[in-house]
Design a protein around this motif. Structure first.
Motif, PDB file in Angstrom:
ATOM      1  N   VAL A  18     -76.018  71.773  25.744  1.00 50.80           N
ATOM      2  CA  VAL A  18     -76.225  71.453  24.332  1.00 50.80           C
ATOM      3  C   VAL A  18     -75.119  72.118  23.509  1.00 50.80           C
ATOM      4  N   SER A  19     -74.785  73.360  23.818  1.00 51.67           N
ATOM      5  CA  SER A  19     -73.724  74.067  23.088  1.00 51.67           C
ATOM      6  C   SER A  19     -72.389  73.357  23.189  1.00 51.67           C
ATOM      7  N   SER A  20     -72.015  72.937  24.387  1.00 56.93           N
ATOM      8  CA  SER A  20     -70.714  72.279  24.548  1.00 56.93           C
ATOM      9  C   SER A  20     -70.696  70.925  23.846  1.00 56.93           C
ATOM     10  N   LEU A  21     -71.821  70.238  23.813  1.00 51.72           N
ATOM     11  CA  LEU A  21     -71.896  68.969  23.102  1.00 51.72           C
ATOM     12  C   LEU A  21     -71.737  69.189  21.601  1.00 51.72           C
ATOM     13  N   LEU A  22     -72.414  70.187  21.065  1.00 51.38           N
ATOM     14  CA  LEU A  22     -72.281  70.477  19.640  1.00 51.38           C
ATOM     15  C   LEU A  22     -70.842  70.842  19.287  1.00 51.38           C
ATOM     16  N   PRO A  29     -73.941  75.128  15.347  1.00 49.38           N
ATOM     17  CA  PRO A  29     -75.293  75.237  15.899  1.00 49.38           C
ATOM     18  C   PRO A  29     -76.324  75.775  14.919  1.00 49.38           C
ATOM     19  N   THR A  30     -75.892  76.483  13.902  1.00 51.18           N
ATOM     20  CA  THR A  30     -76.830  77.033  12.932  1.00 51.18           C
ATOM     21  C   THR A  30     -77.302  76.003  11.917  1.00 51.18           C
ATOM     22  N   GLU A  45     -81.430  78.740  23.339  1.00 46.92           N
ATOM     23  CA  GLU A  45     -81.318  78.100  24.651  1.00 46.92           C
ATOM     24  C   GLU A  45     -80.211  77.048  24.720  1.00 46.92           C
ATOM     25  N   TYR A  46     -79.461  76.854  23.633  1.00 48.76           N
ATOM     26  CA  TYR A  46     -78.413  75.821  23.618  1.00 48.76           C
ATOM     27  C   TYR A  46     -77.412  76.007  24.758  1.00 48.76           C
ATOM     28  N   GLY A  47     -76.971  77.230  24.995  1.00 53.89           N
ATOM     29  CA  GLY A  47     -75.970  77.487  26.029  1.00 53.89           C
ATOM     30  C   GLY A  47     -76.496  77.309  27.441  1.00 53.89           C
ATOM     31  N   ALA A  48     -77.787  77.519  27.632  1.00 55.23           N
ATOM     32  CA  ALA A  48     -78.387  77.439  28.962  1.00 55.23           C
ATOM     33  C   ALA A  48     -78.987  76.068  29.266  1.00 55.23           C
ATOM     34  N   THR A  49     -79.043  75.196  28.259  1.00 54.90           N
ATOM     35  CA  THR A  49     -79.671  73.886  28.457  1.00 54.90           C
ATOM     36  C   THR A  49     -78.617  72.878  28.911  1.00 54.90           C
ATOM     37  N   GLU A  50     -78.593  72.653  30.226  1.00 57.04           N
ATOM     38  CA  GLU A  50     -77.617  71.732  30.808  1.00 57.04           C
ATOM     39  C   GLU A  50     -78.135  70.300  30.675  1.00 57.04           C
TER      40      GLU A  50
END
Length: 66
Positions: A18-22, A29-30, A45-50
């Motif tokens: 999710v982080s890389s998509l954002l 992200p905020t 959980e953005y960084g850990a949500t594949e």
């Protein structure tokens, strides 16, 4: 692999989160809320949500003003 983002098919790389998509979308992200397969993803959980092929994401941006 392909996901569905806000109703449109989009290609993302293997291992995307999710982080890389954002980051790819230039969205801070905020200032967004993310729903993945009808479940809200917590900002922590953005960084850990594949992401997986076929995932359905909805991203809503917050707009300030008055």
């Amino acid at each position: 692999m392909e996901i569905v983002l806000n109703g449109e098919t989009r290609a993302v790389g293997e291992g995307a989160t999710v982080s890389s998509l954002l980051e790819e979308l230039s969205l801070p992200p905020t200032r967004v809320a993310v729903e993945r397969n009808r479940v809200i993803v917590r900002k922590t959980e953005y960084g850990a949500t594949e992401l997986a092929a076929g995932d359905r994401l909805e991203i809503v941006t917050f707009v300030g003003g008055g």
